[in-house]
Write an enzyme that holds these catalytic residues in place. Structure first.
Site, short mmCIF file in Angstrom:
data_model
loop_
_atom_site.label_atom_id
_atom_site.label_comp_id
_atom_site.label_asym_id
_atom_site.label_seq_id
_atom_site.Cartn_x
_atom_site.Cartn_y
_atom_site.Cartn_z
N GLU A 190 1.78 53.51 120.79
CA GLU A 190 0.42 53.71 121.05
C GLU A 190 -0.57 54.82 119.43
O GLU A 190 0.58 55.22 119.01
CB GLU A 190 0.53 55.37 121.50
CG GLU A 190 -1.41 56.08 121.70
CD GLU A 190 -1.45 57.66 121.55
OE1 GLU A 190 -2.58 58.11 121.95
OE2 GLU A 190 -0.60 58.07 121.70
N ASP A 192 4.35 57.52 121.82
CA ASP A 192 3.34 59.03 121.43
C ASP A 192 3.01 59.00 120.31
O ASP A 192 3.50 59.22 119.47
CB ASP A 192 3.51 59.89 122.12
CG ASP A 192 2.43 60.96 121.94
OD1 ASP A 192 1.81 60.14 123.15
OD2 ASP A 192 2.77 62.42 122.11
#
Ligand code: GLC
Ligand code: CA
Length: 570
Positions: free
Chosen positions: A262, A221
């Site tokens: 990401e 993330d």
């Protein structure tokens, strides 16, 4: 970047065995399916999806043909950001199940040959994490330095918010600590300082923990923020070496585990995440192409998409792009020009409440494409043929819709629609965590797995077939590729070549039919075989093929015949 190894031989030849099957670098020909345990299937009637429920639907996922599951956060959490606010990195949220349930799930997945990657959310923790609680209450605690503080309000306290319009600051006063703390995301998500050696050690321990339980890697993330040097008086700078250290650790613990980042960054920066020698992250989500894909779907202008594909062409041999249509977040259009963004909003999100954070769209794919089966197939076919690993979002295989009555990104996070039963067969509870879509077009009464299973023409069966075909075309993700020069300009034609075989994919983004002439190239280029229907094309005297495409039509064409005999071994 040339795809060669140190020995001077192309990497793929080193990794191939004699019949052309690759055992290593599994992620290169994977099909990833992303889901949230809590919205997939509720097994015990408490209204919340759980691991027992998910386990009971693994046969469905294996049957669909996906090869890897990406699980959104399922850790203990106050769930103020759908689990992206983690309160314990070493646990399973009690409402999602027990550790025993998790291990059973992993075992079943393994039996079916499904790999599992999990979300690693370590840019920040929840403010309910014991680390933060200790940090704020005791300035001398070592945990204080896990986070980022400032005695005075820093100059840029109201700059750099990820959720503009909802989030007001990036530095917020903490009355307990009596200092300001830094948070790139919501104020209940204080940023961790990954450059503190103690934090770094913890992060590795977390990775080691889940690897030991059998996961094949992590979706990481918010990587650009994770690797940033943080502090009120620190010049913002990214330390990519942190990624190298994590990769080292990962590979020591588990040789074929991967990290999928990401990181919504421009192409030249992406190379820093892969590392010049492919020594950092193996995979990145290709946001650059994703945004232009939607621009092309909206306008039929293929130029920016071609440009984006070329701009992300170069990468180290073992690195791989993740290609996707929608994720659990808004469709971020922040990296388009204002004109391009306006065109996508016009086509796919004309109402203000369909838009989010001044940059994105919070709808599902099917409603954006007006439930037009031709366009749904076009978009998915395109995603499956882009050079990379396709990532499918749960529910898109049946064309699920959204619920704009839900706040922010939750609109596109409704329960999986299994049947026409109450709550779409997701749960037997009277009330469920998040209501299922029930409108007349996309509601579970009309859009569900049970019905589509029985209908051979359903989107579900189409998706299953396209996944099977995609797995038989490793040249898309392994091979070298180029864009073929074709007219009209609403058409994208790509040719992939790998290990002595070649494939051509053609997509027509216009709402009218067209004729396309192209040269297939190569010794077998006189024949093209359609992989999705009974059709063969023979080149004309000039060596060109003439294809007639329907409005929004697409073709997957093998160069040469399918029944080519194997070359004799010598
Ligand atoms: C990532 C996630 C998003 C989450 C944010 C904060 O962008 O995809 O859902 O809100 O990180 O963790
Ligand atoms: Ca449950």
């Amino acid at each position: 970047m040339r795809r060669f190894t140190g020995s001077g031989r192309p990497l793929e030849h080193v990794l191939l065995n004699r019949i052309g099957v690759i055992h290593d670098l599994w992620y290169k020909n994977a099909v990833i399916y992303c889901l949230n345990v809590e919205t997939f299937l509720d097994s015990n009637g408490d209204g919340i999806g759980d691991f027992v429920g998910l386990t009971s639907r693994l046969d469905y996922l294996a049957g669909l043909g996906v090869t890897c599951l990406w699980l959104l956060p399922f850790y203990p959490s106050p769930n103020k950001d759908d689990g992206y606010d983690v309160a314990d990195y070493y646990g399973v949220h009690p409402r999602a199940g027990t550790f025993g349930d998790f291990v059973e799930f992993m075992n079943h997945a393994q039996q079916l040959g499904l790999r599992v990657i999990v979300d690693l959310v370590i840019n920040h923790s929840s403010n309910q994490h014991p680390w933060f609680k200790r940090a704020r209450s005791d300035p001398r605690s070592p945990f204080r330095q896990y986070y980022v503080w400032s005695k005075r309000r820093p100059k840029g306290w109201n700059k750099g918010m990820v959720f503009p319009g909802v989030q007001r600051a990036t530095w917020t006063w903490d009355p307990v600590a009596r200092e300001y703390y830094f948070h790139r995301f919501y104020d209940f998500q204080p940023d961790l300082d990954a450059h503190n050696p103690a934090v770094k050690e913890e992060l590795m321990r977390v990775m080691g923990f889940w690897l030991q339980l059998g996961v094949s890697g992590f979706r990481m993330d918010a990587v650009p923020f994770l690797i940033e040097r943080k502090g009120s008086d620190v010049r913002p700078q990214r330390d990519y070496e942190l990624l190298h250290d994590m990769r080292d650790f990962l590979q020591w613990r588990c040789r074929d585990a991967i990290m999928l980042a990401e990181a919504n960054v421009p192409p030249d920066e992406s190379m820093q995440y892969f590392g010049d020698h492919g020594d950092r992250l193996q995979m990145m989500l290709n946001f650059w192409v994703n945004q232009r894909m939607f621009y092309t779907l909206a306008t039929a202008d293929t130029a920016p998409l071609k440009h984006a594909l070329r701009a992300t062409y170069a990468r180290p041999p073992a690195a791989q792009w993740g290609m996707f249509l929608r994720t659990h977040d808004e469709l971020d259009l922040g990296r388009l020009t204002p004109g391009q963004r306006a065109a996508v909003f016009d086509a796919f999100a004309p109402e203000p409440d369909m838009q989010l954070y001044n940059r994105g769209i919070r709808r599902r794919l099917a409603p954006m494409l007006k439930n037009d089966r031709r366009r749904l197939e076009l978009a998915n076919s395109l995603m499956f043929t882009l050079p990379g690993t396709p990532i499918l979002r749960y529910g898109d295989e049946i064309g699920m819709g959204d619920d704009l009555g839900l706040p922010e990104r939750y609109a596109a996070r409704t329960p999986m629609q299994w049947s026409a039963d109450r709550h779409g067969g997701f749960s037997t509870a009277p009330r469920i965590l998040r209501r299922a879509v029930a409108d007349p077009i996309y509601g579970y009464q009309r859009v569900n797995v049970a019905d589509q299973r029985r209908d051979s023409n359903s989107l579900l069966n189409w998706t299953e077939r396209i996944i099977r075909t995609r797995k038989e075309c490793p040249e898309i993700s392994w091979g070298d590729w180029k864009i073929l020069p074709v007219q009209p300009r609403e058409v994208l034609a790509m040719r992939y070549q790998w290990n002595g075989r070649a494939l051509i994919a053609v997509h027509n983004f216009a709402d009218r039919p067209c004729a396309v002439r192209l040269r297939a190239e190569g010794p077998e280029g006189h024949t093209l075989t359609n992989l999705l229907s009974q059709e063969e094309s023979a080149a004309d005297a000039s060596g060109r093929h003439l294809l007639h495409l329907e409005p929004y039509g697409y073709r997957w064409l093998r160069v040469g015949r399918l029944d080519r005999p194997l070359r004799g071994s010598s």
